[in-house]
Design a protein around this motif. Structure first.
Motif, PDB file in Angstrom:
ATOM      1  N   HIS A  58     -69.965 -16.286  42.798  1.00  0.00           N
ATOM      2  CA  HIS A  58     -69.745 -15.789  41.430  1.00  0.00           C
ATOM      3  C   HIS A  58     -69.783 -16.939  40.419  1.00  0.00           C
ATOM      4  O   HIS A  58     -68.775 -17.316  39.814  1.00  0.00           O
ATOM      5  CB  HIS A  58     -68.397 -15.056  41.343  1.00  0.00           C
ATOM      6  N   VAL A  59     -70.973 -17.493  40.214  1.00  0.00           N
ATOM      7  CA  VAL A  59     -71.120 -18.661  39.338  1.00  0.00           C
ATOM      8  C   VAL A  59     -71.639 -18.317  37.938  1.00  0.00           C
ATOM      9  O   VAL A  59     -71.469 -19.112  37.012  1.00  0.00           O
ATOM     10  CB  VAL A  59     -72.041 -19.724  39.985  1.00  0.00           C
ATOM     11  N   HIS A  60     -72.262 -17.147  37.777  1.00  0.00           N
ATOM     12  CA  HIS A  60     -72.789 -16.762  36.467  1.00  0.00           C
ATOM     13  C   HIS A  60     -71.857 -15.786  35.764  1.00  0.00           C
ATOM     14  O   HIS A  60     -71.418 -14.801  36.351  1.00  0.00           O
ATOM     15  CB  HIS A  60     -74.159 -16.095  36.609  1.00  0.00           C
ATOM     16  N   SER A  61     -71.577 -16.053  34.492  1.00  0.00           N
ATOM     17  CA  SER A  61     -70.865 -15.081  33.674  1.00  0.00           C
ATOM     18  C   SER A  61     -71.838 -13.971  33.290  1.00  0.00           C
ATOM     19  O   SER A  61     -73.059 -14.137  33.420  1.00  0.00           O
ATOM     20  CB  SER A  61     -70.319 -15.745  32.405  1.00  0.00           C
ATOM     21  N   PRO A  62     -71.336 -12.832  32.790  1.00  0.00           N
ATOM     22  CA  PRO A  62     -72.261 -11.767  32.382  1.00  0.00           C
ATOM     23  C   PRO A  62     -73.307 -12.240  31.366  1.00  0.00           C
ATOM     24  O   PRO A  62     -74.452 -11.787  31.402  1.00  0.00           O
ATOM     25  CB  PRO A  62     -71.328 -10.720  31.772  1.00  0.00           C
ATOM     26  N   THR A  63     -72.947 -13.154  30.498  1.00  0.00           N
ATOM     27  CA  THR A  63     -73.884 -13.650  29.493  1.00  0.00           C
ATOM     28  C   THR A  63     -74.935 -14.569  30.096  1.00  0.00           C
ATOM     29  O   THR A  63     -76.103 -14.537  29.688  1.00  0.00           O
ATOM     30  CB  THR A  63     -73.126 -14.382  28.370  1.00  0.00           C
ATOM     31  N   LEU A 158     -71.027   1.742  28.220  1.00  0.00           N
ATOM     32  CA  LEU A 158     -70.998   0.827  27.085  1.00  0.00           C
ATOM     33  C   LEU A 158     -71.168  -0.585  27.630  1.00  0.00           C
ATOM     34  O   LEU A 158     -70.320  -1.060  28.387  1.00  0.00           O
ATOM     35  CB  LEU A 158     -69.674   0.974  26.316  1.00  0.00           C
ATOM     36  N   ALA A 159     -72.263  -1.242  27.268  1.00  0.00           N
ATOM     37  CA  ALA A 159     -72.501  -2.617  27.705  1.00  0.00           C
ATOM     38  C   ALA A 159     -71.984  -3.568  26.639  1.00  0.00           C
ATOM     39  O   ALA A 159     -72.506  -3.607  25.520  1.00  0.00           O
ATOM     40  CB  ALA A 159     -73.990  -2.850  27.951  1.00  0.00           C
ATOM     41  N   MET A 160     -70.939  -4.313  26.965  1.00  0.00           N
ATOM     42  CA  MET A 160     -70.359  -5.270  26.029  1.00  0.00           C
ATOM     43  C   MET A 160     -70.750  -6.686  26.430  1.00  0.00           C
ATOM     44  O   MET A 160     -71.149  -6.928  27.570  1.00  0.00           O
ATOM     45  CB  MET A 160     -68.838  -5.127  25.995  1.00  0.00           C
ATOM     46  N   GLU A 161     -70.634  -7.622  25.511  1.00  0.00           N
ATOM     47  CA  GLU A 161     -71.051  -8.987  25.797  1.00  0.00           C
ATOM     48  C   GLU A 161     -70.083  -9.695  26.737  1.00  0.00           C
ATOM     49  O   GLU A 161     -70.493 -10.351  27.684  1.00  0.00           O
ATOM     50  CB  GLU A 161     -71.191  -9.785  24.496  1.00  0.00           C
ATOM     51  N   GLY A 162     -68.783  -9.562  26.502  1.00  0.00           N
ATOM     52  CA  GLY A 162     -67.821 -10.292  27.310  1.00  0.00           C
ATOM     53  C   GLY A 162     -67.843 -11.778  26.978  1.00  0.00           C
ATOM     54  O   GLY A 162     -68.458 -12.192  26.008  1.00  0.00           O
ATOM     55  N   PRO A 163     -67.228 -12.627  27.794  1.00  0.00           N
ATOM     56  CA  PRO A 163     -66.579 -12.296  29.064  1.00  0.00           C
ATOM     57  C   PRO A 163     -65.176 -11.719  28.911  1.00  0.00           C
ATOM     58  O   PRO A 163     -64.563 -11.295  29.880  1.00  0.00           O
ATOM     59  CB  PRO A 163     -66.522 -13.655  29.774  1.00  0.00           C
ATOM     60  N   GLN A 164     -64.643 -11.721  27.681  1.00  0.00           N
ATOM     61  CA  GLN A 164     -63.318 -11.131  27.490  1.00  0.00           C
ATOM     62  C   GLN A 164     -63.392  -9.607  27.608  1.00  0.00           C
ATOM     63  O   GLN A 164     -64.429  -9.007  27.350  1.00  0.00           O
ATOM     64  CB  GLN A 164     -62.755 -11.503  26.112  1.00  0.00           C
ATOM     65  N   MET A 185     -70.344  -5.135  31.637  1.00  0.00           N
ATOM     66  CA  MET A 185     -70.923  -6.283  30.935  1.00  0.00           C
ATOM     67  C   MET A 185     -72.312  -6.675  31.425  1.00  0.00           C
ATOM     68  O   MET A 185     -72.872  -7.645  30.910  1.00  0.00           O
ATOM     69  CB  MET A 185     -69.997  -7.499  31.073  1.00  0.00           C
ATOM     70  N   THR A 186     -72.886  -5.953  32.392  1.00  0.00           N
ATOM     71  CA  THR A 186     -74.082  -6.498  33.034  1.00  0.00           C
ATOM     72  C   THR A 186     -75.313  -5.587  33.091  1.00  0.00           C
ATOM     73  O   THR A 186     -76.395  -6.065  33.427  1.00  0.00           O
ATOM     74  CB  THR A 186     -73.770  -6.920  34.484  1.00  0.00           C
ATOM     75  N   ASN A 187     -75.209  -4.324  32.774  1.00  0.00           N
ATOM     76  CA  ASN A 187     -76.367  -3.440  32.958  1.00  0.00           C
ATOM     77  C   ASN A 187     -77.396  -3.535  31.841  1.00  0.00           C
ATOM     78  O   ASN A 187     -78.484  -2.979  31.936  1.00  0.00           O
ATOM     79  CB  ASN A 187     -75.926  -1.989  33.134  1.00  0.00           C
ATOM     80  N   MET A 188     -77.037  -4.219  30.768  1.00  0.00           N
ATOM     81  CA  MET A 188     -77.985  -4.527  29.707  1.00  0.00           C
ATOM     82  C   MET A 188     -78.065  -6.047  29.559  1.00  0.00           C
ATOM     83  O   MET A 188     -77.029  -6.707  29.571  1.00  0.00           O
ATOM     84  CB  MET A 188     -77.561  -3.898  28.374  1.00  0.00           C
ATOM     85  N   PRO A 189     -79.269  -6.586  29.443  1.00  0.00           N
ATOM     86  CA  PRO A 189     -80.556  -5.905  29.281  1.00  0.00           C
ATOM     87  C   PRO A 189     -81.247  -5.554  30.597  1.00  0.00           C
ATOM     88  O   PRO A 189     -82.440  -5.249  30.601  1.00  0.00           O
ATOM     89  CB  PRO A 189     -81.384  -6.935  28.512  1.00  0.00           C
ATOM     90  N   GLU A 190     -80.524  -5.573  31.704  1.00  0.00           N
ATOM     91  CA  GLU A 190     -81.124  -5.369  33.017  1.00  0.00           C
ATOM     92  C   GLU A 190     -81.961  -4.093  33.077  1.00  0.00           C
ATOM     93  O   GLU A 190     -83.109  -4.111  33.550  1.00  0.00           O
ATOM     94  CB  GLU A 190     -80.002  -5.327  34.052  1.00  0.00           C
TER      95      GLU A 190
END
Length: 291
Positions: A58-63, A158-164, A185-190
């Motif tokens: 788990h090294v990548h944040s959602p952003t 709802l896809a939010m930026e996060g990481p908060q 936090m991860t399904n967009m822009p996927e």
């Protein structure tokens, strides 16, 4: 063309059990390095690929997840169907922690990510009115039901930026005003990138908490989330094992046109296309660009 199922694993899901001839392979992408190597093999005679979205450990944040490289790498190795498995919070009392939701709509509130393979020198506009593939979503629903998972058909993510996590005011707005069902936090822009790459895409959201709106649960607690994640990961592995039998090794064209999404999407005339960008699009859009 044969089926190759690509699983993008979210928080807590870092492998597929039971793969034959399982091999971790490095895949080079012109869009940068994917989140990790990709685990490939076969399951019940169907080709499979697994990519841990955040990387092992788990090294990548959602952003910072390299969404474009991930989708490009999966397309590059022959994946035809992408199933996103990700953790989420729930805005609905009846969508409880431990339940799964087969998402069919999104509201994209992310703002710090590259959202398209296309741009200056090669412009394209795909439709994401229906951002997930109904055929693939139905298979995920059946696989989850067969695994004894409490699963809900359809929902808005709802896809939010996060990481908060959300403020209480945001959580109430997403739930009460916007009518969303889950938040992640991860399904967009996927999902958008998968459509541009002409890949069928389904999203299975694994609920870990009630976000912050629920009066009896208070703020989101990461310790509680991790405990639920572990149970959800076990369920997800069971669900994934059921997918090859449901999807089969022989693949017909998608009845919903996901695999033909670029048919009328590219606007830039051939003589005006940027050669460097076209070269980067060899896997994603080579069918239309002749790259």
């Amino acid at each position: 063309m044969g089926t190759m199922i690509g699983i993008i694993g979210g928080s807590g899901l870092y492998e597929i059990e039971g793969l034959q001839d399982a091999t971790w392979q490095s895949v080079a992408s012109p869009w940068g390095d994917p989140s990790d190597d990709i685990l490939t093999g076969t399951l019940d005679g169907v080709k499979m690929a697994f990519l841990p979205r955040h990387g092992r450990g788990h090294v990548h944040s959602p952003t910072t997840v390299p969404y474009r490289a991930n989708i490009d790498a999966l397309k590059r190795i022959g994946v035809t169907d992408v199933i996103s498995v990700s953790a989420c919070g729930s805005f609905r009392e009846d969508m409880a922690p431990g339940d799964f939701v087969v998402v069919d709509q999104f509201i994209d509130r992310t703002f710090a990510r590259d959202k398209s393979f296309f741009g200056t020198g090669c412009v394209a506009h795909v439709s994401v009115a229906h951002p997930t593939c109904p055929r693939l979503g139905a298979a995920c629903l059946e696989a989850a039901q067969d695994s004894g998972i409490t699963v809900h058909q359809g929902g808005t993510y709802l896809a939010m930026e996060g990481p908060q996590f959300s403020t209480l005011a945001e959580s109430k707005m997403y739930r009460e005003v916007w009518g969303c069902d889950v938040i992640g936090m991860t399904n967009m822009p996927e999902a958008k990138l998968a459509r541009e790459a002409e890949l069928c895409y389904a999203s299975v959201a694994m609920i870990t908490d009630y976000d912050s709106w629920h009066p009896d649960h208070g703020e989101v607690d990461v310790t509680q989330i991790i405990a639920t994640l572990m149970g959800n990961a076990d369920k997800a592995r069971d669900m994934v094992k059921k997918l090859p039998a449901l999807l089969g090794s022989d693949r017909a064209p998608c009845p919903h046109g996901c695999d033909r999404a670029l048919e009328f999407a590219i606007l830039t005339q051939p003589q005006n296309r940027d050669a460097q960008l076209v070269a980067k699009l060899d896997a994603v859009a080579g069918r239309m660009l002749g790259a």
